[in-house]
Design an enzyme around this catalytic site. Structure first.
Site, short mmCIF file in Angstrom:
data_model
loop_
_atom_site.label_atom_id
_atom_site.label_comp_id
_atom_site.label_asym_id
_atom_site.label_seq_id
_atom_site.Cartn_x
_atom_site.Cartn_y
_atom_site.Cartn_z
N ALA A 44 1.26 -1.32 0.08
CA ALA A 44 -0.02 -0.11 -0.05
C ALA A 44 0.29 1.36 0.14
CB ALA A 44 -0.83 -0.43 1.22
N ARG A 45 2.32 1.67 0.45
CA ARG A 45 2.73 2.37 0.08
C ARG A 45 3.54 2.36 -0.78
NH1 ARG A 45 2.92 1.01 6.23
NH2 ARG A 45 4.58 0.02 6.15
N GLY A 46 3.65 1.27 -2.11
CA GLY A 46 4.99 1.06 -3.00
C GLY A 46 4.28 2.53 -4.29
N MET A 92 2.52 1.78 -7.27
CA MET A 92 0.98 0.88 -7.37
C MET A 92 0.54 1.46 -6.57
SD MET A 92 0.97 0.98 -10.57
CE MET A 92 -0.63 -0.43 -10.76
N GLY A 104 -1.30 -7.67 -9.04
CA GLY A 104 -0.90 -7.07 -10.19
C GLY A 104 0.87 -7.04 -10.42
N ALA A 122 -2.95 -9.92 -13.13
CA ALA A 122 -2.24 -9.56 -14.86
C ALA A 122 -1.02 -8.84 -14.95
CB ALA A 122 -4.03 -8.10 -15.22
N HIS A 155 11.11 1.23 -19.40
CA HIS A 155 9.84 1.79 -17.59
C HIS A 155 11.35 2.66 -16.85
CE1 HIS A 155 8.15 -1.68 -18.23
NE2 HIS A 155 7.57 -1.33 -17.53
N HIS A 156 10.97 2.92 -15.84
CA HIS A 156 11.39 4.01 -14.98
C HIS A 156 13.19 3.25 -13.96
CE1 HIS A 156 9.80 1.69 -11.26
NE2 HIS A 156 8.59 1.49 -12.76
N LYS A 208 12.67 -0.12 -11.27
CA LYS A 208 11.99 -1.50 -10.86
C LYS A 208 12.65 -2.36 -11.42
CE LYS A 208 9.29 -3.84 -15.08
NZ LYS A 208 8.28 -4.38 -13.98
#
Ligand SMILES: NC(=O)C1=CN([C@@H]2O[C@H](COP(=O)(O)OP(=O)(O)OC[C@H]3O[C@@H](n4cnc5c(N)ncnc54)[C@H](O)[C@@H]3O)[C@@H](O)[C@H]2O)C=CC1
Ligand SMILES: O=C(O)C1=N[C@H](C(=O)O)C[C@H](O)C1
Length: 257
Positions: free
Chosen positions: A20-22, A24, A87, A114, A144-145, A148
């Site tokens: 939850a703190r990431g 996404m 995810g 997914a 990507h950033h 990652k």
């Protein structure tokens, strides 16, 4: 709530978020909070106790954590009878089989895994799979950033597998390539015989090109996520659908119709 209990459709869907703190996870918490038919009841990150999810009565968990911890989280969700929308990347066929095994012991529990929840990205993968049989050459370039953790991306891996399958079904042989790889890595990695190149640069979010070639022409299929908000319609779609889809669903395709 367990899978044996009937849910009242007038009540908002009780959602917990893992990671939850990431990057996404924060976006998912915002999206769930803003959805009138959902209630964010638990937020868990590294070091927090998963039991908070059960105590809060979450019906669906959304997992955007890391490949290292996701399997442990999912086993716990299945044991608890909590549906999961996932995810997080790193799902090999072996891992998917393991998840199917857990779900077989818990009929009624659903899971959607997914590699990419962006609607445009799902379409990009579908278009690439469709084009694959018509082109001799194909390479995937994902961008990507730089924060990652994994390469190549889950999206690139999934795309490569789909393209390889389409080529095999069409009776196409290996992609032609006479180049000698004088510096290891110069020609990228191979997934099921398809070359994949991973670029990392500050300023990028999530982007992918699939470059096809045949005599006298090329076709480039490209998708860009400029903001993590792009993944949220797909995540919310899966959260709403997962309770009615017992067992494992891989990819967003069957939910898009
Ligand atoms: N399927 C999709 O559409 C997308 C998938 N992803 C994938 O989602 C994953 C997360 O990506 P980001 O949010 O960018 O990474 P991030 O590194 O920003 O977030 C991961 C979060 O998980 C937390 N975490 C680690 N262990 C945990 C545990 N045991 N329990 C709960 N939380 C834990 C970390 O502390 C961190 O806050 C990656 O695998 C990424 O590739 C990312 C974007 C879209
Ligand atoms: O880590 C990311 O950012 C992303 N991860 C997923 C992947 O590996 O494919 C989805 C998207 O590309 C963003």
């Amino acid at each position: 709530m367990t899978d044996e209990q009937e849910r009242n459709p007038a009540e908002p869907l009780r959602v917990g978020v893992l990671g939850a703190r990431g990057r996404m996870g924060l976006e998912v918490c915002k999206a769930v909070d803003a959805a009138a038919d959902m209630e964010l009841v638990a937020t868990v990150d590294q070091g927090d106790d998963l039991s908070a999810v059960a105590e809060a009565g979450a019906e669906v968990v959304v997992d955007f954590t890391t490949p290292d911890v996701v399997m442990e989280n999912l086993r716990w969700c299945v044991e608890q009878g909590v549906h999961a929308v996932v995810g997080t990347t790193g799902f090999t066929e072996e891992r998917l089989e393991q998840v199917r095994g857990w779900l077989a012991d818990k009929p009624g529990v659903g899971m959607v895994i997914a590699p990419n929840f962006g609607i445009g990205a799902v379409l990009m993968m579908q278009f690439a799979a469709r084009a694959a049989r018509h082109f001799e050459s194909v390479e995937i370039i994902e961008q990507h950033h730089p924060r990652k953790l994994d390469a190549p991306s889950g999206t690139a891996t999934h795309t490569a597998r789909q393209i390889a399958q389409a080529r095999a079904e069409a009776g196409l042989g290996p992609v032609p390539d006479a180049t000698k790889d004088e510096v290891p890595g110069a020609r990228g990695a191979q997934i099921d015989g398809i070359r994949v190149h991973a670029v990392r640069a500050t300023g990028l979010v999530a982007h992918q090109e699939v470059l096809f070639g045949t005599t006298g022409e090329t076709l480039t299929i490209r998708h860009d996520s400029y903001d993590r908000a792009s993944f949220m319609p797909g995540v919310l779609l899966a959260v709403r659908a997962v309770g009615d889809r017992p067992g494992l669903t891989v990819g967003l395709d069957p939910l898009l119709g």
